[in-house]
Design an enzyme around this catalytic site. Structure first.
Site, PDB file in Angstrom:
ATOM      1  CD  GLU A 145      -4.490  -1.643   6.793  1.00  0.00           C
ATOM      2  OE1 GLU A 145      -3.346  -1.323   6.544  1.00  0.00           O
ATOM      3  OE2 GLU A 145      -5.697  -1.248   7.360  1.00  0.00           O
ATOM      4  N   GLY A 153       1.073  -1.523  -0.329  1.00  0.00           N
ATOM      5  CA  GLY A 153       0.131   0.147  -0.157  1.00  0.00           C
ATOM      6  C   GLY A 153       0.189   1.362  -0.196  1.00  0.00           C
ATOM      7  N   GLY A 213       4.022   1.473  -1.135  1.00  0.00           N
ATOM      8  CA  GLY A 213       4.951   1.080  -2.268  1.00  0.00           C
ATOM      9  C   GLY A 213       5.886   0.865  -1.895  1.00  0.00           C
TER      10      GLY A 213
END
Length: 186
Positions: free
Chosen positions: A153, A88, A90
């Site tokens: 998420e 998420g 990176g």
């Protein structure tokens, strides 16, 4: 005191806002990658890892040869296989290491991320951009009602289940067939 319903409405609105920006082309590419993979392995860290395990479970319910990296029964990946990871923000060192290992083994790699310019997504063959808040950008004025990386998420969890429905349709299966593959050891 906070109004739980109002908070839920805001969270759901934020999730909807992310889905409005998800690329149909990236979704189609994801579907094709999964359908053409001989074997699939999934990985993520923390709560993202839980979402990737949930995705793996659905792929297994579809009858695909799917495994969670780190389980003792996960087979080696090679040419024709696919590693699905989530990064998420990176970058995560463990995810980067696994992507490099998979690429060295000639497996395809796909990264779910909210930061497509990150190190891990840039190493992967395919990037699925889910433009949601993560811990990489959870501070400042434009933050989600959900804490830290929870918006990303939550989007990843819903996205995984929606993908499983699209895959089920492409595989010509019905919900009962998926249910037959659910464990009876609970």
């Amino acid at each position: 005191m906070h109004d739980l319903r109002a908070m839920a409405a805001q969270a759901l609105s934020e999730i909807e806002g992310v889905f409005a920006k998800v690329s149909p082309e990236a979704t189609e590419t994801l579907l094709n990658e999964v359908l053409h993979a001989r074997r699939i392995a999934t990985y993520g860290v923390g709560r993202e890892g839980l979402m990737m395990k949930a995705l793996c479970m659905r792929l297994f319910h579809l009858g695909l040869d799917a495994h969670v990296v780190g389980d003792m029964t996960t087979p080696p990946l090679s040419d024709g296989d696919l590693l699905l990871v989530s990064a998420g923000p990176g970058h995560f060192f463990t995810v980067e290491g696994l992507v490099r290992a998979a690429r060295q083994a000639k497996a395809r790699t796909l990264c779910f991320t909210a930061q497509p310019q990150g190190t891990v997504p840039q190493l992967c063959d395919v990037i699925v951009y889910l433009p949601a808040q993560t811990m990489a950008n959870d501070q400042g004025e434009a933050t989600s009602i959900l804490p830290m990386g929870s918006l990303y998420e939550a989007v990843l969890m819903v996205f995984a289940d929606l993908i499983s429905i699209l895959l089920r349709e492409r595989l010509g299966q019905d919900p009962a067939q998926m249910r037959l593959r659910h464990t009876n050891l609970e």
